[in-house]
Design an enzyme around this catalytic site. Structure first.
Site, PDB file in Angstrom:
ATOM      1  N   ARG A   1      20.720 -80.192  64.396  1.00 25.55           N
ATOM      2  CA  ARG A   1      20.912 -80.085  62.945  1.00 25.55           C
ATOM      3  C   ARG A   1      21.739 -81.228  62.354  1.00 25.55           C
ATOM      4  O   ARG A   1      22.257 -81.121  61.245  1.00 25.55           O
ATOM      5  CB  ARG A   1      21.512 -78.736  62.550  1.00 25.55           C
ATOM      6  CG  ARG A   1      20.632 -77.556  62.893  1.00 25.55           C
ATOM      7  CD  ARG A   1      21.148 -76.279  62.235  1.00 25.55           C
ATOM      8  NE  ARG A   1      20.254 -75.163  62.526  1.00 25.55           N
ATOM      9  CZ  ARG A   1      20.436 -74.310  63.524  1.00 25.55           C
ATOM     10  NH1 ARG A   1      21.469 -74.463  64.336  1.00 25.55           N
ATOM     11  NH2 ARG A   1      19.601 -73.316  63.722  1.00 25.55           N
TER      12      ARG A   1
ATOM     13  N   LYS B   1      18.322 -93.166  53.888  1.00 21.78           N
ATOM     14  CA  LYS B   1      16.942 -92.666  53.934  1.00 21.78           C
ATOM     15  C   LYS B   1      16.408 -92.872  55.345  1.00 21.78           C
ATOM     16  O   LYS B   1      16.366 -94.002  55.843  1.00 21.78           O
ATOM     17  CB  LYS B   1      16.050 -93.435  52.952  1.00 21.78           C
ATOM     18  CG  LYS B   1      16.077 -92.928  51.537  1.00 21.78           C
ATOM     19  CD  LYS B   1      15.002 -93.664  50.741  1.00 21.78           C
ATOM     20  CE  LYS B   1      14.837 -93.123  49.360  1.00 21.78           C
ATOM     21  NZ  LYS B   1      13.760 -93.824  48.621  1.00 21.78           N
TER      22      LYS B   1
ATOM     23  N   GLU C   1      12.580-107.918  50.242  1.00 18.53           N
ATOM     24  CA  GLU C   1      13.547-106.939  49.753  1.00 18.53           C
ATOM     25  C   GLU C   1      14.757-107.617  49.107  1.00 18.53           C
ATOM     26  O   GLU C   1      15.351-107.081  48.168  1.00 18.53           O
ATOM     27  CB  GLU C   1      13.993-106.011  50.886  1.00 18.53           C
ATOM     28  CG  GLU C   1      12.898-105.114  51.443  1.00 18.53           C
ATOM     29  CD  GLU C   1      12.586-103.895  50.564  1.00 18.53           C
ATOM     30  OE1 GLU C   1      13.098-103.818  49.432  1.00 18.53           O
ATOM     31  OE2 GLU C   1      11.831-103.023  51.032  1.00 18.53           O
TER      32      GLU C   1
ATOM     33  N   LYS D   1      22.171-102.475  46.443  1.00 14.26           N
ATOM     34  CA  LYS D   1      21.729-101.204  47.031  1.00 14.26           C
ATOM     35  C   LYS D   1      22.887-100.201  47.098  1.00 14.26           C
ATOM     36  O   LYS D   1      22.733 -99.028  46.734  1.00 14.26           O
ATOM     37  CB  LYS D   1      21.180-101.481  48.433  1.00 14.26           C
ATOM     38  CG  LYS D   1      20.690-100.242  49.205  1.00 14.26           C
ATOM     39  CD  LYS D   1      19.259 -99.920  48.887  1.00 14.26           C
ATOM     40  CE  LYS D   1      18.739 -98.725  49.669  1.00 14.26           C
ATOM     41  NZ  LYS D   1      18.015 -99.076  50.877  1.00 14.26           N
TER      42      LYS D   1
ATOM     43  N   GLU E   1      18.132 -89.761  45.197  1.00 15.91           N
ATOM     44  CA  GLU E   1      17.023 -90.234  44.366  1.00 15.91           C
ATOM     45  C   GLU E   1      16.596 -89.219  43.301  1.00 15.91           C
ATOM     46  O   GLU E   1      15.420 -88.876  43.163  1.00 15.91           O
ATOM     47  CB  GLU E   1      15.820 -90.620  45.238  1.00 15.91           C
ATOM     48  CG  GLU E   1      14.880 -91.595  44.539  1.00 15.91           C
ATOM     49  CD  GLU E   1      13.836 -92.178  45.471  1.00 15.91           C
ATOM     50  OE1 GLU E   1      12.658 -92.050  45.160  1.00 15.91           O
ATOM     51  OE2 GLU E   1      14.217 -92.757  46.498  1.00 15.91           O
TER      52      GLU E   1
ATOM     53  N   ARG F   1      18.222 -94.210  41.664  1.00 17.15           N
ATOM     54  CA  ARG F   1      17.855 -94.758  42.971  1.00 17.15           C
ATOM     55  C   ARG F   1      16.355 -95.057  43.060  1.00 17.15           C
ATOM     56  O   ARG F   1      15.925 -95.925  43.823  1.00 17.15           O
ATOM     57  CB  ARG F   1      18.269 -93.798  44.094  1.00 17.15           C
ATOM     58  CG  ARG F   1      17.957 -94.364  45.468  1.00 17.15           C
ATOM     59  CD  ARG F   1      18.638 -93.624  46.589  1.00 17.15           C
ATOM     60  NE  ARG F   1      18.283 -94.216  47.873  1.00 17.15           N
ATOM     61  CZ  ARG F   1      18.892 -93.956  49.021  1.00 17.15           C
ATOM     62  NH1 ARG F   1      19.906 -93.117  49.059  1.00 17.15           N
ATOM     63  NH2 ARG F   1      18.504 -94.537  50.139  1.00 17.15           N
TER      64      ARG F   1
ATOM     65  N   ASN G   1      12.490 -98.604  44.355  1.00 19.41           N
ATOM     66  CA  ASN G   1      11.120 -98.511  44.857  1.00 19.41           C
ATOM     67  C   ASN G   1      10.162 -99.470  44.163  1.00 19.41           C
ATOM     68  O   ASN G   1       8.943 -99.290  44.246  1.00 19.41           O
ATOM     69  CB  ASN G   1      10.605 -97.075  44.703  1.00 19.41           C
ATOM     70  CG  ASN G   1      11.366 -96.104  45.590  1.00 19.41           C
ATOM     71  OD1 ASN G   1      11.612 -96.375  46.757  1.00 19.41           O
ATOM     72  ND2 ASN G   1      11.756 -94.969  45.029  1.00 19.41           N
TER      73      ASN G   1
ATOM     74  N   HIS H   1       6.849-100.369  45.792  1.00 17.53           N
ATOM     75  CA  HIS H   1       6.664 -99.561  46.990  1.00 17.53           C
ATOM     76  C   HIS H   1       5.501 -98.572  46.895  1.00 17.53           C
ATOM     77  O   HIS H   1       4.913 -98.222  47.921  1.00 17.53           O
ATOM     78  CB  HIS H   1       7.961 -98.810  47.328  1.00 17.53           C
ATOM     79  CG  HIS H   1       8.997 -99.676  47.966  1.00 17.53           C
ATOM     80  ND1 HIS H   1       9.481-100.835  47.368  1.00 17.53           N
ATOM     81  CD2 HIS H   1       9.659 -99.581  49.152  1.00 17.53           C
ATOM     82  CE1 HIS H   1      10.376-101.388  48.163  1.00 17.53           C
ATOM     83  NE2 HIS H   1      10.504-100.652  49.249  1.00 17.53           N
TER      84      HIS H   1
ATOM     85  N   HIS I   1       3.262 -99.009  49.975  1.00 16.67           N
ATOM     86  CA  HIS I   1       3.089 -97.956  50.979  1.00 16.67           C
ATOM     87  C   HIS I   1       1.621 -97.575  51.128  1.00 16.67           C
ATOM     88  O   HIS I   1       1.165 -97.245  52.236  1.00 16.67           O
ATOM     89  CB  HIS I   1       3.907 -96.718  50.596  1.00 16.67           C
ATOM     90  CG  HIS I   1       5.377 -96.884  50.831  1.00 16.67           C
ATOM     91  ND1 HIS I   1       6.308 -95.947  50.417  1.00 16.67           N
ATOM     92  CD2 HIS I   1       6.089 -97.861  51.447  1.00 16.67           C
ATOM     93  CE1 HIS I   1       7.520 -96.360  50.769  1.00 16.67           C
ATOM     94  NE2 HIS I   1       7.409 -97.516  51.394  1.00 16.67           N
TER      95      HIS I   1
ATOM     96  N   HIS J   1       5.903-104.417  56.251  1.00 15.20           N
ATOM     97  CA  HIS J   1       6.441-103.762  55.064  1.00 15.20           C
ATOM     98  C   HIS J   1       6.750-104.774  53.948  1.00 15.20           C
ATOM     99  O   HIS J   1       6.382-104.578  52.786  1.00 15.20           O
ATOM    100  CB  HIS J   1       7.708-102.974  55.421  1.00 15.20           C
ATOM    101  CG  HIS J   1       8.329-102.272  54.258  1.00 15.20           C
ATOM    102  ND1 HIS J   1       7.727-101.218  53.609  1.00 15.20           N
ATOM    103  CD2 HIS J   1       9.511-102.489  53.605  1.00 15.20           C
ATOM    104  CE1 HIS J   1       8.509-100.794  52.613  1.00 15.20           C
ATOM    105  NE2 HIS J   1       9.586-101.551  52.599  1.00 15.20           N
TER     106      HIS J   1
END
Length: 367
Positions: free
Chosen positions: A125, A146, A188, A230, A240, A244, A248, A251, A255, A268
């Site tokens: 956990r 993330k 990035e 960032k 997010e 935030r 993206n 993205h 993606h 990426h």
């Protein structure tokens, strides 16, 4: 050795980002400062390329400081962010005797960081993890917590928010990168300027030649600035819910490109580069951005040897369907991050899909 430290401000879960040359040798001291006890059993997750350069020196440094550590080495590449590899590392963590006081160390680029972080987030956990980025691209992915693995139908759909204890960024590791990986990382870096700092974009254009050659002083400045952008946004919106999402930019398109090419054609950074160009073109088309944002976006990305044209044989219709599976889509409605100007972006919802399709078809025809 000189190094700089930034802090991601998240109350009790705040953590430092330490940037400088030769930091992997100082990792044990930095781990102790971050609260990772030398009595903890550690699991280092890395890929086969990084392992050949940095794994043994890190294991030796940890052993000398009294840490017990084992390693899990994965195949390099996005394909390793899978349920099968995740299960394998979980098995190795159990066999290595990791407990709730243990920590997972992510030694590598964005793939390793995402995968190792998700292992740490879900093992018993949630246990501690540490980011040890070795790529330029990972200046983005190693900050912010993330963590995720991929599903064949979409990227990063299985994941969590799980902040690291510390990010230890040894910039000397960047000199062993292939140039394609260097370019991917600059995608990035440029993104951070495009979303919030036009002066940083100006600086990146001015110093592109020296940055491309990995000038140590300029590279440290670029990484520091990108991490600072960032860190500030993550500190304000960790999970997010608002600001935030601006990180993206490009993205949703990117993606989709990655997923449709089975994570094997574009890396990426390359996918995000093309995605940022498309976002700028859509913004101009709907009257949100002034003319010229699209061309300048392309120009600065090309300075860093990044692709800006439509990728391969993908169809706009297939890309649009993949975009609808993106995490930012709500109720089947796309939400795109679009530029209003260089250094200023917004989340835009309910864009007419026909406009997006028309822009993508124009890019296909222009190839």
């Amino acid at each position: 050795m000189k190094h700089e430290t930034l802090t991601v401000e998240l109350g009790e879960r705040s953590y430092p980002i330490v940037i400088g040359e030769g930091l992997l040798q100082q990792a044990p001291k930095l781990l102790q400062q971050a609260g990772v006890s030398s009595k903890s059993q550690l699991l280092i997750v890395t890929d086969e390329h990084v392992a050949s350069h940095y794994l043994q020196p890190l294991l030796d440094a940890l052993a000398q400081a009294g840490y017990r550590a084992s390693a899990s080495v994965i195949a390099a590449g996005e394909q390793s962010k899978s349920l099968a590899v995740y299960e394998r590392i979980m098995t190795e963590a159990i066999q290595a005797g990791l407990d709730r006081k243990s920590a997972v160390l992510a030694l590598g680029g964005g793939v390793v960081g995402d995968l190792a972080g998700f292992v740490a987030a879900t093992y018993m956990r949630g246990i501690d993890f540490v980011q040890l980025p070795t790529t330029l691209l990972a200046h983005d992915s190693s900050v912010g917590g993330k963590v995720a693995i991929n599903h064949p139908l979409g990227k990063n759909l299985i994941g969590a928010f799980h902040q690291p204890r510390v990010v230890i960024y040894d910039t000397s590791a960047l000199h062993s990168l292939p140039k394609r990986e260097v370019a991917a990382g600059f995608a990035e870096v440029v993104k951070h300027g495009l979303i919030s700092d036009e002066a940083f974009v100006d600086w990146l254009e001015e110093h592109a030649d020296r940055l491309w050659e990995l000038d140590s002083e300029l590279l440290a400045k670029a990484i520091h600035r990108g991490c600072a952008v960032k860190a500030a946004i993550v500190s304000e919106d960790e999970t997010e819910q608002g600001k935030r999402a601006l990180l993206n930019l490009g993205h949703t398109f990117g993606h989709a490109f990655e997923a449709l090419s089975a994570y094997s054609v574009l890396n990426h950074g390359e996918a995000i580069s093309i995605g940022m160009c498309l976002a700028a073109k859509v913004a101009e088309r709907i009257g949100m951005a002034d003319q010229g944002v699209y061309e300048r976006t392309k120009r600065v990305l090309r300075l860093y040897h990044l692709p800006t044209e439509w990728p391969g044989d993908l169809t706009p219709e297939a890309v649009l369907e993949a975009m609808k599976r993106d995490k930012k889509t709500v109720g089947g409605k796309l939400a795109l991050v679009l530029p209003r100007a260089i250094g200023q972006v917004e989340v835009v919802k309910d864009i007419d899909e026909e406009i997006i399709l028309k822009v993508m078809r124009e890019e296909v025809e222009a190839k």
